[in-house]
Enzyme design. Structure first.
Site, mmCIF file in Angstrom:
data_model
loop_
_atom_site.group_PDB
_atom_site.id
_atom_site.type_symbol
_atom_site.label_atom_id
_atom_site.label_comp_id
_atom_site.label_asym_id
_atom_site.label_seq_id
_atom_site.Cartn_x
_atom_site.Cartn_y
_atom_site.Cartn_z
ATOM 1 N N HIS A 12 17.468 7.091 60.349
ATOM 2 C CA HIS A 12 16.715 6.795 59.120
ATOM 3 C C HIS A 12 16.273 8.076 58.440
ATOM 4 O O HIS A 12 16.069 9.102 59.075
ATOM 5 C CB HIS A 12 15.503 5.896 59.400
ATOM 6 C CG HIS A 12 14.573 6.425 60.448
ATOM 7 N ND1 HIS A 12 14.830 6.307 61.795
ATOM 8 C CD2 HIS A 12 13.386 7.066 60.357
ATOM 9 C CE1 HIS A 12 13.840 6.856 62.489
ATOM 10 N NE2 HIS A 12 12.951 7.342 61.631
ATOM 11 N N GLU B 167 10.698 8.477 66.993
ATOM 12 C CA GLU B 167 10.038 7.242 67.421
ATOM 13 C C GLU B 167 11.020 6.064 67.485
ATOM 14 O O GLU B 167 11.039 5.334 68.471
ATOM 15 C CB GLU B 167 8.909 6.955 66.413
ATOM 16 C CG GLU B 167 7.997 5.824 66.770
ATOM 17 C CD GLU B 167 7.008 5.526 65.633
ATOM 18 O OE1 GLU B 167 6.453 6.475 65.034
ATOM 19 O OE2 GLU B 167 6.824 4.334 65.339
ATOM 20 N N HIS C 154 13.329 9.586 55.849
ATOM 21 C CA HIS C 154 12.021 9.380 55.215
ATOM 22 C C HIS C 154 12.073 9.918 53.792
ATOM 23 O O HIS C 154 12.492 11.061 53.568
ATOM 24 C CB HIS C 154 10.927 10.172 55.944
ATOM 25 C CG HIS C 154 10.620 9.706 57.329
ATOM 26 N ND1 HIS C 154 9.551 8.907 57.633
ATOM 27 C CD2 HIS C 154 11.244 9.952 58.508
ATOM 28 C CE1 HIS C 154 9.504 8.682 58.930
ATOM 29 N NE2 HIS C 154 10.531 9.305 59.498
ATOM 30 N N ASP D 29 7.615 2.489 54.737
ATOM 31 C CA ASP D 29 7.108 2.834 56.066
ATOM 32 C C ASP D 29 5.764 2.133 56.260
ATOM 33 O O ASP D 29 4.904 2.168 55.388
ATOM 34 C CB ASP D 29 6.947 4.358 56.185
ATOM 35 C CG ASP D 29 6.735 4.810 57.619
ATOM 36 O OD1 ASP D 29 7.578 5.562 58.118
ATOM 37 O OD2 ASP D 29 5.715 4.418 58.238
ATOM 38 N N ILE D 30 5.601 1.500 57.403
ATOM 39 C CA ILE D 30 4.405 0.682 57.649
ATOM 40 C C ILE D 30 3.153 1.557 57.815
ATOM 41 O O ILE D 30 2.040 1.090 57.594
ATOM 42 C CB ILE D 30 4.636 -0.250 58.872
ATOM 43 C CG1 ILE D 30 3.712 -1.432 58.850
ATOM 44 C CG2 ILE D 30 4.532 0.491 60.185
ATOM 45 C CD1 ILE D 30 4.041 -2.457 57.832
HETATM 46 P P1 AMP Z 1 10.476 8.628 63.377
HETATM 47 O O1 AMP Z 1 11.409 7.861 64.301
HETATM 48 O O2 AMP Z 1 9.789 9.762 64.098
HETATM 49 O O3 AMP Z 1 11.192 9.115 62.140
HETATM 50 O O4 AMP Z 1 9.329 7.641 62.913
HETATM 51 C C1 AMP Z 1 9.599 6.285 62.685
HETATM 52 C C2 AMP Z 1 8.870 5.811 61.444
HETATM 53 O O5 AMP Z 1 9.083 4.411 61.343
HETATM 54 C C3 AMP Z 1 7.348 6.042 61.463
HETATM 55 O O6 AMP Z 1 6.962 6.707 60.268
HETATM 56 C C4 AMP Z 1 6.777 4.615 61.529
HETATM 57 O O7 AMP Z 1 5.573 4.469 60.803
HETATM 58 C C5 AMP Z 1 7.905 3.778 60.936
HETATM 59 N N1 AMP Z 1 7.950 2.402 61.429
HETATM 60 C C6 AMP Z 1 7.940 1.995 62.710
HETATM 61 N N2 AMP Z 1 8.007 0.658 62.791
HETATM 62 C C7 AMP Z 1 8.054 0.203 61.511
HETATM 63 C C8 AMP Z 1 8.135 -1.079 60.909
HETATM 64 N N3 AMP Z 1 8.169 -2.204 61.646
HETATM 65 N N4 AMP Z 1 8.170 -1.178 59.557
HETATM 66 C C9 AMP Z 1 8.125 -0.050 58.801
HETATM 67 N N5 AMP Z 1 8.066 1.194 59.305
HETATM 68 C C10 AMP Z 1 8.024 1.335 60.637
#
Ligand code: AMP
Length: 133
Positions: free
Chosen positions: A95, A90, A97, A28-29
């Site tokens: 996905h 988001e 975590h 995760d970025i």
């Molecule tokens: P959520 O959809 O609420 O589970 O959150 C999406 C997750 O994806 C967040 O923790 C972000 O930090 C992560 N994220 C978003 N864009 C990227 C990326 N380009 N590379 C890695 N992680 C990402």
């Protein structure tokens, strides 16, 4: 195409941790903890956004893939266990975590995220990748 499909396709860079024919894992970025990893299925467009819309086999196999990654994270990162969370608020691409935990409060999506130098992210990803069996 979601940002995660672009990552899987190599169109956007990531800190890759593991991959097979159907699943992909990367850091995760904006990590909650060092080693915070996302596990995603490789999906055709339009990508599924909600984990419980996946068919049973994909869901089960994704969890088994996540287990392999979680075992590797625990070998590399100093933590008590690896926590699992599904939000999807988001990014509209299923996905999971995987978050290294030392205490309950380590899993808190509202707290300020870490910002690690790219060399450290790359080295964490490669250490976890090397530990995946
Ligand atoms: P959520 O959809 O609420 O589970 O959150 C999406 C997750 O994806 C967040 O923790 C972000 O930090 C992560 N994220 C978003 N864009 C990227 C990326 N380009 N590379 C890695 N992680 C990402």
């Amino acid at each position: 195409m979601t940002i995660f499909s672009k990552i899987i396709a190599g169109e956007i860079p990531c800190y890759k941790v593991a991959e097979d024919e159907r699943f992909f894992a990367f850091l995760d970025i904006n990590p909650m903890a060092k080693g915070h990893t996302l596990v995603v299925p490789k999906l055709a467009e339009p990508e599924e956004d909600y984990i419980f819309n996946l068919d049973d086999k994909t869901l089960a196999d994704m969890m088994v893939f996540a287990k392999k990654v979680a075992l590797a994270i625990r070998q590399v990162i100093d933590c008590k266990r690896v926590g699992v969370a599904v939000l999807g608020m988001e990014v509209p691409h299923v996905h999971i975590h995987l978050v290294p935990l030392c205490r309950e409060s380590d899993m808190d999506f509202r707290k300020e995220k870490l910002s690690l130098p790219s060399e450290e992210m790359a080295s964490i990803a490669s250490e976890i990748a090397n530990a995946v069996k």
